[in-house]
Enzyme design. Structure first.
Site, mmCIF file in Angstrom:
data_model
loop_
_atom_site.group_PDB
_atom_site.id
_atom_site.type_symbol
_atom_site.label_atom_id
_atom_site.label_comp_id
_atom_site.label_asym_id
_atom_site.label_seq_id
_atom_site.Cartn_x
_atom_site.Cartn_y
_atom_site.Cartn_z
ATOM 1 N N SER A 24 0.806 -1.223 0.000
ATOM 2 C CA SER A 24 0.000 0.000 0.000
ATOM 3 C C SER A 24 0.840 1.274 0.000
ATOM 4 C CB SER A 24 -0.959 0.023 1.200
ATOM 5 O OG SER A 24 -0.236 0.111 2.416
ATOM 6 N N LYS A 26 0.476 4.929 7.034
ATOM 7 C CA LYS A 26 -0.228 5.679 5.997
ATOM 8 C C LYS A 26 0.104 7.169 6.112
ATOM 9 C CE LYS A 26 -2.788 2.300 4.257
ATOM 10 N NZ LYS A 26 -1.997 1.218 4.876
#
Length: 205
Positions: free
Chosen positions: A122, A159
């Site tokens: 990701s 993230k």
């Protein structure tokens, strides 16, 4: 006999201590010291650092490496260890004993408190890949757009963090278009906790 063996024997003799006394001082056996000095075994990096600290010498010197390196060779920086955190136990501090899987070496100049192992793809757009060890500086606030380790319930994720104070929204954005942003608001925010800021990483070739 290796340069390390010769240096270790010379340093010990200059200090005027026996192999047994050296072993007791640094936490290894006399037989290990004997094998090191005879070139029959080489210690791991943790033992090397203990020996270098005990004799107050540079690690490169202990290894018998040249003080003058070629221009295209960058010497290894001084290292220290930080905990590698695995599964996050509910209600337990991030660095609780049950959360720590191992200890990893990081350069001393990097201000990090623990490491997380990256899982998945990701964050490939930020050149963070599956299996990378990401160094985290423990703090509970980050600037918008910074890469943060965030706890969602009991799961830690890496993230880009964004907080819209006016709308009361937290957005966690991946660095891969295959993964849509995760948006949290209202009561969901109670399950979101910033663990720290990503400040570096280690990658195995």
């Amino acid at each position: 006999m290796s340069n390390f063996s010769e240096r270790l024997r010379t340093l010990r003799q200059e200090k005027g201590i026996s192999q047994q006394a050296l072993g007791q001082q640094v936490g290894i056996s006399k037989s290990s010291v004997n094998m090191y000095e005879r070139g029959e075994r080489e210690p791991g990096i943790a033992t090397l650092k203990v020996l270098a600290d005990y004799f107050s010498v540079d690690l490169n010197y202990l290894l018998g490496q040249s003080e003058t390196l070629p221009e295209n060779v960058i010497p290894m920086p001084a290292m220290r260890t930080i905990p590698l955190v695995g599964t996050i136990a509910c209600g337990k501090p991030i660095l609780a004993v049950e959360n720590v899987e191992d200890q990893v070496f990081v350069p001393e100049h990097i201000h990090a408190d623990f490491a997380l192992r990256c899982r998945g793809d990701s964050m490939v757009g930020a050149e963070i890949y599956d299996g990378d060890l990401v160094y985290i500086r423990q703090q509970d606030q980050v600037y918008n757009g910074q890469i943060a380790a965030v706890l969602i319930g009991e799961e830690a994720t890496l993230k880009r963090f964004y907080f819209d104070e006016h709308a009361g929204l937290v957005t966690l954005s991946a660095e891969n278009p295959a993964y849509p942003p995760k948006i949290f608001q209202g009561e969901e925010l109670e399950n979101i906790h910033i663990l720290g800021l990503a400040v570096g990483l280690t990658r195995k070739l």
